[in-house]
Design a protein around this motif. Structure first.
Motif, PDB file in Angstrom:
ATOM      1  N   VAL A  82      96.119  37.180  14.861  1.00 49.75           N
ATOM      2  CA  VAL A  82      95.022  37.671  15.800  1.00 49.75           C
ATOM      3  C   VAL A  82      94.878  39.261  15.489  1.00 49.75           C
ATOM      4  O   VAL A  82      95.803  39.960  14.950  1.00 49.75           O
ATOM      5  CB  VAL A  82      95.326  37.410  17.187  1.00 49.75           C
ATOM      6  CG1 VAL A  82      95.222  36.029  17.451  1.00 49.75           C
ATOM      7  CG2 VAL A  82      96.433  37.841  17.459  1.00 49.75           C
ATOM      8  N   TYR A  86      95.168  42.777  20.125  1.00 47.83           N
ATOM      9  CA  TYR A  86      95.546  41.423  20.998  1.00 47.83           C
ATOM     10  C   TYR A  86      96.728  41.035  20.889  1.00 47.83           C
ATOM     11  O   TYR A  86      97.598  40.434  21.842  1.00 47.83           O
ATOM     12  CB  TYR A  86      94.511  40.440  20.325  1.00 47.83           C
ATOM     13  CG  TYR A  86      93.096  40.324  20.549  1.00 47.83           C
ATOM     14  CD1 TYR A  86      92.821  41.251  21.311  1.00 47.83           C
ATOM     15  CD2 TYR A  86      92.259  39.368  19.766  1.00 47.83           C
ATOM     16  CE1 TYR A  86      91.073  41.245  21.587  1.00 47.83           C
ATOM     17  CE2 TYR A  86      90.873  39.491  20.272  1.00 47.83           C
ATOM     18  CZ  TYR A  86      90.549  40.462  20.908  1.00 47.83           C
ATOM     19  OH  TYR A  86      88.962  40.444  21.064  1.00 47.83           O
ATOM     20  N   ILE A 186      92.822  39.021  28.222  1.00 47.58           N
ATOM     21  CA  ILE A 186      93.787  38.561  27.274  1.00 47.58           C
ATOM     22  C   ILE A 186      94.783  37.403  27.615  1.00 47.58           C
ATOM     23  O   ILE A 186      94.969  36.644  26.609  1.00 47.58           O
ATOM     24  CB  ILE A 186      94.800  39.754  26.736  1.00 47.58           C
ATOM     25  CG1 ILE A 186      95.368  39.544  25.417  1.00 47.58           C
ATOM     26  CG2 ILE A 186      95.907  39.835  27.909  1.00 47.58           C
ATOM     27  CD1 ILE A 186      94.349  39.691  24.293  1.00 47.58           C
ATOM     28  N   LEU A 189      91.787  34.090  26.711  1.00 46.67           N
ATOM     29  CA  LEU A 189      90.903  34.920  25.565  1.00 46.67           C
ATOM     30  C   LEU A 189      89.472  34.076  25.407  1.00 46.67           C
ATOM     31  O   LEU A 189      89.867  32.800  24.994  1.00 46.67           O
ATOM     32  CB  LEU A 189      91.539  35.212  24.258  1.00 46.67           C
ATOM     33  CG  LEU A 189      90.979  36.113  23.398  1.00 46.67           C
ATOM     34  CD1 LEU A 189      90.899  37.316  23.713  1.00 46.67           C
ATOM     35  CD2 LEU A 189      91.728  36.147  22.072  1.00 46.67           C
ATOM     36  N   LYS A 194      87.678  34.869  19.894  1.00 40.78           N
ATOM     37  CA  LYS A 194      88.482  34.508  19.131  1.00 40.78           C
ATOM     38  C   LYS A 194      87.604  34.169  17.716  1.00 40.78           C
ATOM     39  O   LYS A 194      88.183  34.121  16.536  1.00 40.78           O
ATOM     40  CB  LYS A 194      89.009  33.039  19.359  1.00 40.78           C
ATOM     41  CG  LYS A 194      89.970  32.937  20.508  1.00 40.78           C
ATOM     42  CD  LYS A 194      90.275  31.603  20.986  1.00 40.78           C
ATOM     43  CE  LYS A 194      90.953  31.479  22.466  1.00 40.78           C
ATOM     44  NZ  LYS A 194      91.427  29.985  22.716  1.00 40.78           N
ATOM     45  N   SER A 199      87.163  43.572  17.507  1.00 42.02           N
ATOM     46  CA  SER A 199      87.315  43.526  18.966  1.00 42.02           C
ATOM     47  C   SER A 199      86.536  44.251  19.793  1.00 42.02           C
ATOM     48  O   SER A 199      86.135  43.985  21.095  1.00 42.02           O
ATOM     49  CB  SER A 199      88.922  43.763  19.234  1.00 42.02           C
ATOM     50  OG  SER A 199      89.134  45.216  19.025  1.00 42.02           O
ATOM     51  N   TYR A 203      84.974  43.263  23.685  1.00 43.69           N
ATOM     52  CA  TYR A 203      85.432  43.917  24.938  1.00 43.69           C
ATOM     53  C   TYR A 203      84.138  44.299  25.507  1.00 43.69           C
ATOM     54  O   TYR A 203      83.842  44.139  27.065  1.00 43.69           O
ATOM     55  CB  TYR A 203      86.005  45.237  24.676  1.00 43.69           C
ATOM     56  CG  TYR A 203      87.392  45.298  23.972  1.00 43.69           C
ATOM     57  CD1 TYR A 203      88.264  44.190  24.643  1.00 43.69           C
ATOM     58  CD2 TYR A 203      87.911  46.023  23.102  1.00 43.69           C
ATOM     59  CE1 TYR A 203      89.660  44.052  24.144  1.00 43.69           C
ATOM     60  CE2 TYR A 203      89.403  46.039  22.547  1.00 43.69           C
ATOM     61  CZ  TYR A 203      89.878  44.868  23.340  1.00 43.69           C
ATOM     62  OH  TYR A 203      91.347  44.939  22.426  1.00 43.69           O
TER      63      TYR A 203
END
Length: 320
Positions: A82, A86, A186, A189, A194, A199, A203
């Motif tokens: 990941v 994360y 988190i 998730l 995924k 990221s 967010y």
């Protein structure tokens, strides 16, 4: 600078890999923050090989109450695990969370204090951001400031904020969240996070769905464009295409996650990603189709004329 005992109010998350040219300035800008509360720097080093690790250890020794490193023995990104952030977030204990990547830096020593004050004063907001300046690899001002479409310190409604995600209006460098929110994120998730290969947009999608955003119209950080390992240097066409394809799948998943609440936003985002793919592949006929014309409306007249000519009279693989 206040003492920083265990149980910091703010956790700063920093991701670093082979950024020896920049990491010192990044870390100095964080430990120099002036606050009325304790904060910590949770820095993840993904098995750097260029001296980055040694500089992090230097700061760990000098600021043991602030700097909390996470050293990897194997590079997790190359192993296909990941995204590094994360791997860090499960270790976050602060009431609030801020971000600063290893090649960027903050240029306002009151940044954390201002964002802390903002979210504490506005419980209806789940995220705080500010203006970010872009500098070149050598630190010279690139003359670019984001966001472009917002001005004046204000509360930005959830839906208005979500409509800005596809235009990259806000930079990860300015993100400031509530710790409980990021731990919920988190801990379970979402599928769209995924699927995505970045990221920051995830967010924004998650926190935009939670509620409003508070924007401080002050430049408090600098993003370094063109640095080693940054997105701008990843210019291989097929990798870029795959990125946009993943983001299309992620947004379609987000549409399901929010039960169609922002369906029109999701559809528009997907359309924009398809336009990017057409541009990378120099598919000018597709780019010139009616549904995509809004995406180049901000370009000059000459650009639009060239696109029209390419679409109707040039070979598909001609240089643009």
């Amino acid at each position: 600078m206040p003492e920083h005992p265990a149980g910091a109010t703010v956790t700063v998350v920093c991701i670093a890999y082979n950024q020896v040219k920049y990491i010192r300035q990044c870390m100095e800008s964080i430990v120099a923050q002036k606050t009325t509360f304790p904060f910590e720097l949770l820095i993840h080093d993904d098995c750097s090989t260029d001296g980055t690790t040694e500089i992090i250890r230097e700061f760990e020794e000098k600021y043991p109450d602030i700097v909390k490193p996470l050293y990897e023995e194997e590079n997790q990104y190359k192993k296909g695990n990941v995204m590094p952030s994360y791997l860090v977030l499960p270790h976050v204990t602060g009431k609030y969370v801020a971000f600063c990547e290893g090649d960027d830096y903050w240029d306002d020593p009151l940044k954390l204090q201002k964002q802390y004050n903002a979210l504490k004063a506005h419980p209806e907001c789940h995220m705080c951001v500010h203006r970010v300046k872009t500098v070149w690899e050598n630190g010279e001002d690139a003359g670019i400031s984001i966001p472009k479409k917002f001005s004046g310190t204000q509360i930005i409604p959830s839906e208005t904020f979500l409509r800005s995600v596809e235009d990259f209006q806000f930079h990860l460098l300015s993100f400031f969240f509530r710790g409980d929110d990021i731990r919920a994120y988190i801990g379970d998730l979402p599928e769209f996070a995924k699927i995505a290969d970045v990221s920051d947009e995830c967010y924004e999608l998650y926190f935009g769905n939670l509620g409003n955003l508070y924007f401080i119209d002050e430049t408090m950080a600098c993003h370094r464009a063109g640095s080693i390992g940054c997105w701008n240097s990843r210019n291989q066409d097929e990798k870029r295409v795959k990125h946009h394809e993943k983001m299309i799948s992620a947004m379609q998943s987000y549409d399901k996650y929010t039960q169609g609440k922002y369906h029109d936003i999701c559809e528009h985002y997907v359309l924009h990603q398809n336009y990017h793919i057409a541009a990378i592949r120099k598919d000018y006929k597709t780019m010139n189709q009616k549904q995509y014309r809004e995406f180049y409306k901000d370009y000059g007249f000459k650009y639009r004329v060239r696109l029209f000519l390419r679409a109707h009279f040039s070979k598909k693989d001609a240089a643009f």
